[in-house]
Design an enzyme around this catalytic site. Structure first.
Site, PDB file in Angstrom:
ATOM      1  N   ASP A  18      55.309   5.335 -44.843  1.00 57.42           N
ATOM      2  CA  ASP A  18      54.911   4.893 -43.506  1.00 57.42           C
ATOM      3  C   ASP A  18      54.488   6.126 -42.712  1.00 57.42           C
ATOM      4  O   ASP A  18      55.302   7.008 -42.442  1.00 57.42           O
ATOM      5  CB  ASP A  18      56.084   4.179 -42.832  1.00 57.42           C
ATOM      6  CG  ASP A  18      55.673   3.466 -41.554  1.00 57.42           C
ATOM      7  OD1 ASP A  18      54.463   3.412 -41.261  1.00 57.42           O
ATOM      8  OD2 ASP A  18      56.562   2.965 -40.842  1.00 57.42           O
ATOM      9  N   ASP A  48      48.165   2.448 -42.586  1.00 59.31           N
ATOM     10  CA  ASP A  48      49.071   3.604 -42.619  1.00 59.31           C
ATOM     11  C   ASP A  48      50.409   3.316 -43.302  1.00 59.31           C
ATOM     12  O   ASP A  48      51.359   4.077 -43.137  1.00 59.31           O
ATOM     13  CB  ASP A  48      49.331   4.088 -41.194  1.00 59.31           C
ATOM     14  CG  ASP A  48      50.034   3.047 -40.336  1.00 59.31           C
ATOM     15  OD1 ASP A  48      49.848   1.848 -40.583  1.00 59.31           O
ATOM     16  OD2 ASP A  48      50.776   3.444 -39.417  1.00 59.31           O
ATOM     17  N   GLU A  49      50.475   2.247 -44.077  1.00 63.68           N
ATOM     18  CA  GLU A  49      51.763   1.847 -44.639  1.00 63.68           C
ATOM     19  C   GLU A  49      51.542   1.172 -45.988  1.00 63.68           C
ATOM     20  O   GLU A  49      50.635   0.360 -46.138  1.00 63.68           O
ATOM     21  CB  GLU A  49      52.448   0.883 -43.663  1.00 63.68           C
ATOM     22  CG  GLU A  49      53.813   0.408 -44.060  1.00 63.68           C
ATOM     23  CD  GLU A  49      54.371  -0.590 -43.050  1.00 63.68           C
ATOM     24  OE1 GLU A  49      55.520  -1.006 -43.237  1.00 63.68           O
ATOM     25  OE2 GLU A  49      53.647  -0.971 -42.096  1.00 63.68           O
TER      26      GLU A  49
END
Length: 349
Positions: free
Chosen positions: A8, A103-104
């Site tokens: 993350d 983003d994860e």
């Protein structure tokens, strides 16, 4: 036994902006919509968070909490390019990657030969590579399944790592607050608390039948999570489950059915275009109406069906307005289910 890493990125959009403009690093900054357009915050840096600014917060409220806030409009195409660079790093270690957002992502490194097969060392190496090559920081959680890996990634944020080894699972989960289980929202946590259930250990005293009787689908999932179990594999290809369209109004709409129906009629052509593009002419799984009210509370009314039905939309609108109890309407959205057919759930799971 799987080896799962949940990566993350730390305040991704804001971090990219600070990387490209170091003068922003010591300032409270946020990426989001403008106040005059009733925008919301997409993300903010940790300086802004100390003022109480959070993601999904109305921009107007964020500016009240943090008057010196620097608001940036965001560069989504650029963030997508950085995300592609991030995934290129992931692929050096495994092809089993399940993106959750730009983003994860989950990574299954069970069979990875890198770092002598150590998931802990792989996670540390990925984070160091992200820092060196992209100039950004990431947090990571390492665990035997997706459920625990996601929780672990929150433990040492930002720029940290937390590992839950197989022999630590029972001890870790036993005292885990139910509100920290992904999928247990505020309303579900409140309902569980009303039964005197606050931690996973509390629920262990209930049988599977009792859980299902009191909490339905949520109870079935709880019976797995309270023991640290999660058999879901990392899904390399994520099936689209819905197609939607929505609009936020510059001033609240009155809760008038005729006026709201005019807005729905304006949204319908775009929903139909998106359905044709993403789903072809196949039957849909259901139809939903989303309303966000003036106090930022929202509700979604969803019913199973195989095609867009105006009569059904009228029914959804009436139910949504009833839930609004006279509140003004900030946003109206339409959604068509294109995955597995489902009935409306009672809990925000």
């Amino acid at each position: 036994m799987r080896k799962i890493i949940h990566v993350d990125m730390d305040c991704f959009y804001a971090a990219v902006e600070m990387r490209d403009n170091p003068a922003l690093c010591e300032l409270p900054i946020a990426v989001g919509g403008a106040t005059e357009r009733r925008g919301v915050i997409s993300t903010c840096n940790y300086v802004a968070r100390r003022f109480g600014v959070r993601s999904a917060m109305p921009t107007a409220l964020a500016r009240k909490l943090c008057p010196p806030l620097v608001l940036l409009p965001g560069r989504m195409s650029y963030y997508k390019e950085v995300s592609r660079q991030l995934h290129a790093i992931f692929r050096r270690y495994t092809e089993l990657i399940e993106p959750l957002s730009l983003d994860e992502a989950y990574l299954d490194v069970t069979s990875s030969p890198q770092c002598d097969g150590s998931a802990t060392r792989i996670a540390a190496e990925i984070r160091e590579t992200i820092r060196r090559e992209l100039g950004l920081t990431a947090s990571a959680g390492v665990a035997p399944n997706k459920f625990l890996a996601k929780i672990a990634s929150e433990h040492n944020k930002p720029d940290g790592q937390f590992v839950i080894a197989p022999h630590q699972v029972d001890e870790f989960v036993r005292q885990l607050p139910l509100s920290q289980i992904p999928g247990i929202g505020r309303k579900s946590a409140e309902r569980l608390a009303a039964f005197g259930l606050f931690t996973c250990e509390d629920v262990r005293g209930l049988s599977q039948e009792e859980c299902h009787r009191h909490f339905g689908k949520m109870g079935d999932v709880l019976q797995e999570r309270i023991w640290g179990r999660d058999e879901r594999p990392v899904q390399v290809s994520r099936e689209r489950k819905s197609v939607g369209v929505e609009t936020t109004y510059e001033s609240d709409l009155p809760p008038d059915e005729a006026l709201c129906w005019q807005q729905i009629e304006r949204l319908l052509p775009e929903l139909q275009r998106r359905l044709l593009r993403h789903h072809g002419e196949r039957p849909i799984g259901g139809l939903g109406l989303k309303l966000k009210f003036a106090d930022f509370q929202q509700t979604t009314v969803y019913r199973s069906c195989d095609h867009i039905q105006l009569e059904l939309l009228h029914s959804l609108l009436r139910e949504g307005l009833l839930r609004g109890a006279g509140r003004g309407i900030r946003l109206i959205g339409l959604v068509a289910g294109v995955g597995v057919r489902r009935e409306q759930l009672s809990f925000d799971l």
